[in-house]
Design an enzyme around this catalytic site. Structure first.
Site, PDB file in Angstrom:
ATOM      1  N   GLY A   1      -2.719 -11.054 -12.680  1.00 20.12           N
ATOM      2  CA  GLY A   1      -1.296 -11.745 -12.738  1.00 20.12           C
ATOM      3  C   GLY A   1      -0.406 -11.177 -13.711  1.00 20.12           C
ATOM      4  O   GLY A   1       0.821 -11.294 -13.755  1.00 20.12           O
TER       5      GLY A   1
ATOM      6  N   CYS B   1      14.377  -3.013  13.345  1.00 18.30           N
ATOM      7  CA  CYS B   1      15.664  -3.765  14.037  1.00 18.30           C
ATOM      8  C   CYS B   1      15.573  -4.878  13.283  1.00 18.30           C
ATOM      9  O   CYS B   1      15.271  -6.098  13.913  1.00 18.30           O
ATOM     10  CB  CYS B   1      15.650  -3.855  15.507  1.00 18.30           C
ATOM     11  SG  CYS B   1      15.554  -1.984  16.180  1.00 18.30           S
TER      12      CYS B   1
HETATM   13  C1  LIG Z   1      -4.083 -11.463  -6.067  1.00 24.95           C
HETATM   14  C2  LIG Z   1      -5.101 -11.871  -7.084  1.00 24.95           C
HETATM   15  C3  LIG Z   1      -5.208 -11.166  -8.197  1.00 24.95           C
HETATM   16  C4  LIG Z   1      -4.396  -9.859  -8.600  1.00 24.95           C
HETATM   17  O1  LIG Z   1      -3.298 -10.304  -8.945  1.00 24.95           O
HETATM   18  P1  LIG Z   1      -2.155  -9.359  -9.649  1.00 24.95           P
HETATM   19  O2  LIG Z   1      -0.917 -10.149  -9.827  1.00 24.95           O
HETATM   20  O3  LIG Z   1      -2.127  -8.214  -8.452  1.00 24.95           O
HETATM   21  O4  LIG Z   1      -2.885  -8.834 -10.967  1.00 24.95           O
HETATM   22  C5  LIG Z   1      -6.519 -11.428  -8.932  1.00 24.95           C
HETATM   23  N1  LIG Z   1      -7.370 -12.749  -8.463  1.00 24.95           N
HETATM   24  C6  LIG Z   1      -6.960 -13.239  -7.564  1.00 24.95           C
HETATM   25  C7  LIG Z   1      -7.804 -14.436  -7.333  1.00 24.95           C
HETATM   26  C8  LIG Z   1      -5.940 -12.979  -6.651  1.00 24.95           C
HETATM   27  O5  LIG Z   1      -5.716 -13.816  -5.517  1.00 24.95           O
END
Ligand SMILES: *Cc1c(COP(=O)(O)O)cnc(C)c1O
Length: 430
Positions: A254, A358
């Site tokens: 995240g 489109c």
């Molecule tokens: C999408 C996801 C991630 C990675 O998230 P990023 O924002 O790309 O770092 C990590 N763990 C889980 C469980 C996810 O669903």
């Protein structure tokens, strides 16, 4: 390899500029982007191995001294070449489907470093994970826990489990990528977790070893991580009181990146929050970064097909479209767009950069001041994460090719699809 190192604080892994401007040309490490566009055609995804590796190492280095495993989130970019490069560094992988598990194995990834996330694992996917011997199933509901216990029992195995809890914090990101709020479909409300651990501890085909959380994506401040981890650590302490010993903490992914003017924390600052929160508790830390590892390690190249003026509004119609890169249409995503070869600036004008699909939602950027002509190549930056993986064949457009630049070498890591392949699985009526 000449990759310019930016200024960084002492002790931090230096950020690199993988796509530098040299003279009037944009480069990917040792290759001129316009040369790559001519050689491989457009639309073309270009990744920098050096950028990818340095971003991964920044996380790994930041947790030196703490038992940990960086598990790249495969959904951000699942190209085999890219997974291969990361596997060679010792990366683990966070997967959300059986298909992603197959990719990791095909890329040479170590199944013992794989974490299986996701709210909807099928029985088949559970069996695949058990057979491969993955490190952990991150379970997201009581029903899933019961199903996993059953499938593991039938397979004569013990499934390693972490419960993914939902700490109910607001990551202040786009609603489509916020996952840690009470109203989200993800995770187990943290208040219900203790009961579920107790239930799982009574199931002989499960080993309740971990706790995980993942609160969203493109998070640009530390507070949501701090809040979430405080709640997770409080849970670990409560569970210890219940006689359940948690030995693994999965802090999710995240961490945000800079697309425009965001100022996300560095992996080192992020890791300091993780260390603080854990306060020396004897646990192994799993990290699941996706975007922050590959996002700024990739660009999307396109050719300007037409320049047109509709009643005072200028459009640059390029040969990449929303089917190649959907972030602007789906999340209002913004990525910098630059010509691969600079002109003298005399022809600057403001454009909407759009593709041939489109749909009015088919644009890559709006209100962009560019000095471009028909036939020029443009590069869309920050396209390495949630780019190719979200591409489709909408409008029967073959998907783009992908190359990985590695110093002076260039590897084609996915060839361009052919139009005939798009209907190869279909048939006419008898
Ligand atoms: C999408 C996801 C991630 C990675 O998230 P990023 O924002 O790309 O770092 C990590 N763990 C889980 C469980 C996810 O669903």
């Amino acid at each position: 390899m000449s990759v310019a190192a930016a200024m960084t604080a002492p002790g931090e892994t230096p950020a690199i500029e993988p796509f530098p401007l040299r003279g009037r040309s944009l480069f990917a490490e040792g290759s001129r982007l316009s040369d790559l566009a001519n050689r491989f055609g457009t639309p073309l995804y270009v990744y920098s191995r050096a950028a990818l590796e340095s971003a991964w190492r920044a996380f790994d280095d930041a947790l030196a001294g703490v038992p940990h495993q960086v598990c790249f989130a495969v959904k951000a970019n699942s190209n085999l070449g890219l997974l291969d490069a990361l596997a060679r560094l010792g990366s683990g992988f966070d997967i959300v489907s059986g298909g992603e598990l197959e990719r990791v194995l095909a890329a040479g990834g170590d199944p013992a470093r794989v974490i299986f996330s996701g709210v909807g694992k099928s029985r088949d996917e559970m069996r695949m994970g058990l057979e491969a011997g993955i490190r952990s199933f991150n379970v997201e509901s009581p029903s899933e826990l019961a199903r996993l216990a059953e499938v593991a029992h039938e397979a004569g195995r013990v499934a390693p489990v972490a419960l993914r809890v939902n700490p109910d914090v607001d990551p202040k990101t786009h609603p489509y990528i916020a996952t840690g709020l009470e109203s989200s479909k993800f995770g187990i409300p943290i208040a219900q977790a203790r009961d579920l651990y107790a239930r799982g501890a009574g199931m002989p085909s499960l080993r309740m070893a971990g706790v995980g959380c993942h609160i969203g994506s493109q998070i640009t401040s530390l507070e949501p991580f701090r809040d979430a981890l405080a709640r997770v650590v409080a849970l670990i302490d409560e569970l210890a009181g219940d006689g359940i010993e948690i030995t693994e903490v999965d802090v999710g992914g995240g961490l945000g990146i800079r697309y425009r003017d965001e100022t996300p924390p560095s992996p080192a600052e992020y890791a300091a929050v993780v260390r603080d929160a854990l306060g020396g508790r004897p646990v192994t830390v799993f990290l699941e970064p996706g975007r922050s590892v590959c996002g700024n390690a990739g660009v999307l190249l396109a050719r300007v097909e037409y320049i047109k003026d509709n009643g005072g509004h200028r459009f640059a119609i390029v040969d990449a479209a929303m089917n190649d890169f959907i972030r602007p249409a789906l999340y209002g995503g913004w990525s910098r767009i630059e010509p691969c070869e600079r002109r003298d600036g005399e022809g600057r004008a403001v454009y909407t950069v759009a593709g041939p699909v489109c749909e009015s939602g088919d644009f890559l950027g709006r209100d962009r001041e560019l000095d471009i002509r028909e036939g020029d190549f443009v590069a869309l930056r920050s396209a390495g994460a949630y780019g190719f993986v979200m591409s489709s064949n909408y409008n029967s457009r073959p998907r783009a090719a992908e190359v990985m630049v590695d110093g002076d070498r260039v590897h084609l890591v996915r060839r361009r699809e052919r139009a005939s392949e798009l209907h190869a699985l279909e048939s006419r009526l008898p």
